[in-house]
Write an enzyme that holds these catalytic residues in place. Structure first.
Site, PDB file in Angstrom:
ATOM      1  N   GLU A   1      -4.234  11.562  -2.310  1.00 49.69           N
ATOM      2  CA  GLU A   1      -5.257  11.221  -3.310  1.00 49.69           C
ATOM      3  C   GLU A   1      -4.540  11.076  -4.654  1.00 49.69           C
ATOM      4  O   GLU A   1      -4.113  12.081  -5.249  1.00 49.69           O
ATOM      5  CB  GLU A   1      -6.316  12.333  -3.346  1.00 49.69           C
ATOM      6  CG  GLU A   1      -7.213  12.345  -4.548  1.00 49.69           C
ATOM      7  CD  GLU A   1      -7.938  11.034  -4.827  1.00 49.69           C
ATOM      8  OE1 GLU A   1      -8.685  10.552  -3.969  1.00 49.69           O
ATOM      9  OE2 GLU A   1      -7.747  10.482  -5.938  1.00 49.69           O
TER      10      GLU A   1
ATOM     11  N   SER B   1      -6.949   3.976  -5.805  1.00 49.95           N
ATOM     12  CA  SER B   1      -8.055   4.216  -4.882  1.00 49.95           C
ATOM     13  C   SER B   1      -8.292   5.724  -4.744  1.00 49.95           C
ATOM     14  O   SER B   1      -7.370   6.473  -4.430  1.00 49.95           O
ATOM     15  CB  SER B   1      -7.689   3.618  -3.520  1.00 49.95           C
ATOM     16  OG  SER B   1      -8.687   3.920  -2.588  1.00 49.95           O
TER      17      SER B   1
ATOM     18  N   LEU C   1     -16.331   5.319  -0.897  1.00 46.09           N
ATOM     19  CA  LEU C   1     -17.654   5.951  -0.805  1.00 46.09           C
ATOM     20  C   LEU C   1     -17.945   6.337   0.651  1.00 46.09           C
ATOM     21  O   LEU C   1     -18.275   7.469   0.952  1.00 46.09           O
ATOM     22  CB  LEU C   1     -18.704   4.962  -1.327  1.00 46.09           C
ATOM     23  CG  LEU C   1     -20.024   5.533  -1.795  1.00 46.09           C
ATOM     24  CD1 LEU C   1     -19.843   6.595  -2.853  1.00 46.09           C
ATOM     25  CD2 LEU C   1     -20.918   4.411  -2.310  1.00 46.09           C
TER      26      LEU C   1
ATOM     27  N   CYS D   1      -9.561  10.513   8.900  1.00 50.94           N
ATOM     28  CA  CYS D   1      -8.259  10.056   8.403  1.00 50.94           C
ATOM     29  C   CYS D   1      -7.124  10.830   9.047  1.00 50.94           C
ATOM     30  O   CYS D   1      -7.136  12.063   9.092  1.00 50.94           O
ATOM     31  CB  CYS D   1      -8.232  10.231   6.884  1.00 50.94           C
ATOM     32  SG  CYS D   1      -6.609  10.032   6.161  1.00 50.94           S
TER      33      CYS D   1
ATOM     34  N   ASN E   1     -10.288   1.673  11.689  1.00 50.47           N
ATOM     35  CA  ASN E   1      -9.165   1.650  12.645  1.00 50.47           C
ATOM     36  C   ASN E   1      -9.264   2.920  13.486  1.00 50.47           C
ATOM     37  O   ASN E   1      -9.100   4.015  12.941  1.00 50.47           O
ATOM     38  CB  ASN E   1      -7.828   1.743  11.889  1.00 50.47           C
ATOM     39  CG  ASN E   1      -7.154   0.411  11.725  1.00 50.47           C
ATOM     40  OD1 ASN E   1      -7.643  -0.616  12.160  1.00 50.47           O
ATOM     41  ND2 ASN E   1      -6.014   0.434  11.060  1.00 50.47           N
TER      42      ASN E   1
ATOM     43  N   CYS F   1       0.869  -1.181   0.000  1.00 48.97           N
ATOM     44  CA  CYS F   1       0.000   0.000   0.000  1.00 48.97           C
ATOM     45  C   CYS F   1       0.903   1.227   0.000  1.00 48.97           C
ATOM     46  O   CYS F   1       1.660   1.427   0.952  1.00 48.97           O
ATOM     47  CB  CYS F   1      -0.886  -0.056   1.247  1.00 48.97           C
ATOM     48  SG  CYS F   1      -1.930   1.380   1.438  1.00 48.97           S
TER      49      CYS F   1
END
Ligand code: SF4
Length: 344
Positions: free
Chosen positions: A161, A192, A216, A119, A291, A105
């Site tokens: 992003e 993503s 979403l 986030c 998380n 990732c």
């Protein structure tokens, strides 16, 4: 003389470099192969290049990768690495085991401007876009540490992003998916996004065979706007249309990521709204258990809440998977390790 770093150069960049030296174009492909496939960064050992060329390269260029300044390993095998870049910006990469396979990732930006309230990265603000070498550098580090089998899939789901750093992301994907580069098929790469609608159309029309995941997280504009400021710019309807366009154009299912947050988006009505939004789109829904982030007013849903939500969703959606959060003990969610590093 300061030597230039070749990390992040594509085949055509290196071919042009060779032409500028009066060399043959194919020498650029050879150099590319040495750097990314063989992980040979000592120009003097590139035995199929002329002695003279090797000397010129060593004099003017380097191939400097990334080295972590911090790392953590979870009891579930998830590993997280923190890299400090040349301007002191910090980024993270996570290596997530899944059976025999592993997913890398990676980050596309240092920080993020989109400020999603759940986030950790979003709380840091935006520092800058990563250049292709910094995106690739995260993967090369993993290859150098664990060999060719270090990872099987790649997700642009770390900090930032990716569709707001489109050109650099595409250049990195070109190197990753090149057969003489990292040789990871584009089909194993997922981009993503939280919903940059023009970027989704651009990606769909690009010819890149990557997968698309759309975060979403809530199925109505009203609810999305509460946690994702980007929802003020792009509504759920136009986001769903863009995702449907991608699925049709690329003939691939889109994944809708749904971060299930206890007491926020896990009601019966939330599940019904979600099933309505995705109607007619070839897709699957990936429910991810939140998380917890220190200082934020959200919690991880308990088992009964998850079962209740997915029980309503299953008969109404084409496919639903539940992704276990990994690395809970090492703060593996996007931006959490960097957040700790910056606070300390
Ligand atoms: S979730 Fe993604 S888009 Fe939102 S703030 Fe975090 S990194 Fe940025």
């Amino acid at each position: 003389m300061k030597r230039l770093n070749l990390l992040g150069n594509t085949v055509s960049d290196l071919e042009n470099l060779m032409l500028s030296f009066g060399e043959k174009r194919y020498q650029g492909r050879r150099l590319f192969k040495w750097l990314y496939q063989s992980l040979q960064h000592d120009f003097s050992r590139m035995t199929d290049l002329s002695q003279e060329l090797r000397e010129v390269l060593a004099e003017r260029y380097t191939f400097a990768g990334l080295e972590p300044v911090n790392s953590a390993r979870s009891v579930d095998g998830t590993e997280k690495f923190l890299f400090r870049l040349s301007d002191e910006a910090v980024i993270e990469s996570v290596l997530i085991p899944d059976g025999e396979k592993r997913t890398a990732c990676i980050s596309s930006q240092a920080g993020c401007a989109l400020a999603c309230s759940f986030c950790s990265t979003g709380q840091m603000g935006f520092k800058r876009n990563l250049i292709p070498g910094e995106i690739i550098g995260q993967l090369l580090f993993l290859r150098e540490r664990y060999g060719r089998g270090a990872f099987h899939n790649i997700v642009f789901m770390g900090m930032g992003e990716p569709l707001l750093n489109y050109d650099n992301m595409v250049k990195a994907i070109e190197i990753i998916s090149s057969e003489i580069g990292l040789s990871v098929s584009a089909r194993k790469i997922t981009v993503s996004t939280v919903g940059i609608v023009p970027g989704i159309y651009q990606l769909a029309d690009s010819g890149l065979k990557v997968n698309l995941a759309v975060s979403l997280h809530a199925a109505t504009d009203e609810k999305r706007r509460k946690t994702m400021p980007i929802a003020n710019k792009f509504g759920v309807r136009e986001l769903a249309e863009a995702a449907g366009y991608f699925a049709g154009k690329r003939k691939k299912r889109v994944t809708f990521e749904y971060l299930l947050i206890g007491g926020y988006n896990d009601s019966r009505q939330d599940a019904i709204d979600l099933s309505r939004v995705i109607q007619g789109i070839p897709c699957k829904i990936n429910v991810i258990l939140y998380n917890p982030v220190t200082g934020l007013p959200y919690w991880r849903p308990i088992r009964d809440e998850v079962d209740y939500f997915t029980g309503i969703l299953y008969p109404r959606a084409p496919a639903v998977t539940i992704r276990k959060s990994r690395g809970l003990d090492i703060a593996a969610a996007c931006g959490q390790l960097a957040g700790k590093y910056i606070q300390n």
